[in-house]
Design a protein around this motif. Sequence first.
Motif, PDB file in Angstrom:
ATOM      1  N   ARG A 170       0.835  -1.204   0.000  1.00  0.00           N
ATOM      2  CA  ARG A 170       0.000   0.000   0.000  1.00  0.00           C
ATOM      3  C   ARG A 170       0.869   1.253   0.000  1.00  0.00           C
ATOM      4  N   ALA A 171       1.945   1.221   0.777  1.00  0.00           N
ATOM      5  CA  ALA A 171       2.809   2.393   0.905  1.00  0.00           C
ATOM      6  C   ALA A 171       3.992   2.345  -0.057  1.00  0.00           C
ATOM      7  N   ALA A 172       4.460   1.158  -0.399  1.00  0.00           N
ATOM      8  CA  ALA A 172       5.634   1.010  -1.263  1.00  0.00           C
ATOM      9  C   ALA A 172       5.357  -0.065  -2.307  1.00  0.00           C
ATOM     10  N   PRO A 173       5.053   0.328  -3.541  1.00  0.00           N
ATOM     11  CA  PRO A 173       4.663  -0.645  -4.569  1.00  0.00           C
ATOM     12  C   PRO A 173       5.716  -1.710  -4.889  1.00  0.00           C
ATOM     13  N   HIS A 174       6.985  -1.474  -4.547  1.00  0.00           N
ATOM     14  CA  HIS A 174       7.991  -2.496  -4.853  1.00  0.00           C
ATOM     15  C   HIS A 174       7.776  -3.764  -4.028  1.00  0.00           C
ATOM     16  N   HIS A 175       6.939  -3.703  -3.010  1.00  0.00           N
ATOM     17  CA  HIS A 175       6.626  -4.900  -2.229  1.00  0.00           C
ATOM     18  C   HIS A 175       5.731  -5.863  -3.016  1.00  0.00           C
ATOM     19  N   LEU A 176       5.203  -5.436  -4.142  1.00  0.00           N
ATOM     20  CA  LEU A 176       4.414  -6.353  -4.975  1.00  0.00           C
ATOM     21  C   LEU A 176       5.265  -7.525  -5.451  1.00  0.00           C
ATOM     22  N   HIS A 177       6.565  -7.282  -5.673  1.00  0.00           N
ATOM     23  CA  HIS A 177       7.460  -8.383  -6.055  1.00  0.00           C
ATOM     24  C   HIS A 177       7.539  -9.403  -4.915  1.00  0.00           C
ATOM     25  N   HIS A 178       7.596  -8.927  -3.680  1.00  0.00           N
ATOM     26  CA  HIS A 178       7.621  -9.838  -2.540  1.00  0.00           C
ATOM     27  C   HIS A 178       6.314 -10.620  -2.462  1.00  0.00           C
TER      28      HIS A 178
END
Length: 192
Positions: free
Chosen positions: A83-91
Amino acid sequence: MHGPVAAAWLLVALCAATGAYCLLRMRSGVEEQRRAAGGEALMGFGMAVMAVPAAVFTPPEWTWPLYVAVFAGAALHALWAARAAPHHLHHLVGAGAMVYMSVTMTAAPSAAHHAHAHGGAGAPALTGALLLYFTGYVLLSGARLVPATGTGMAVGVTSSGPAALRWGDRPELARACRLSMAIGMVAMLLTM
């Protein structure tokens, strides 16, 4: 059969070393680095255990539902963090892939682990989609690690000399960590 077993041990070593490095990255002074490193350490060690050749160790049947629960929790955490940091979508995708492989192992523990270690017969659509994602990620992140030519400055170097970056805070090492885990994921998915 020495080739696949040797490759499995190389995958175990790669994932375990990446997990260990990510644990060390958790000592970073940057909060976002610490958060990302924790999830990546979990992923690295989980992949290392999953990649152990079946001829050496066949986990008990209760292991795979436990894996599903742990990585489903990691996926929910990554979804919340995205929600706050889109790069966590990879995780999120990585944790989802681990859930998928664990569910596959739960469905047929001994046959699936044997197929996982020595090559499976089929390639369902989800396996293919995950393979495409992680292959693309490997190619893209590998290209990002190649130093740019003509800039005159290396990463972490300022006009007055080397920057005071701690080794755990270096972005290129974090990218290399993610790249090695993505390569490991491709190798694991290819055997599904």
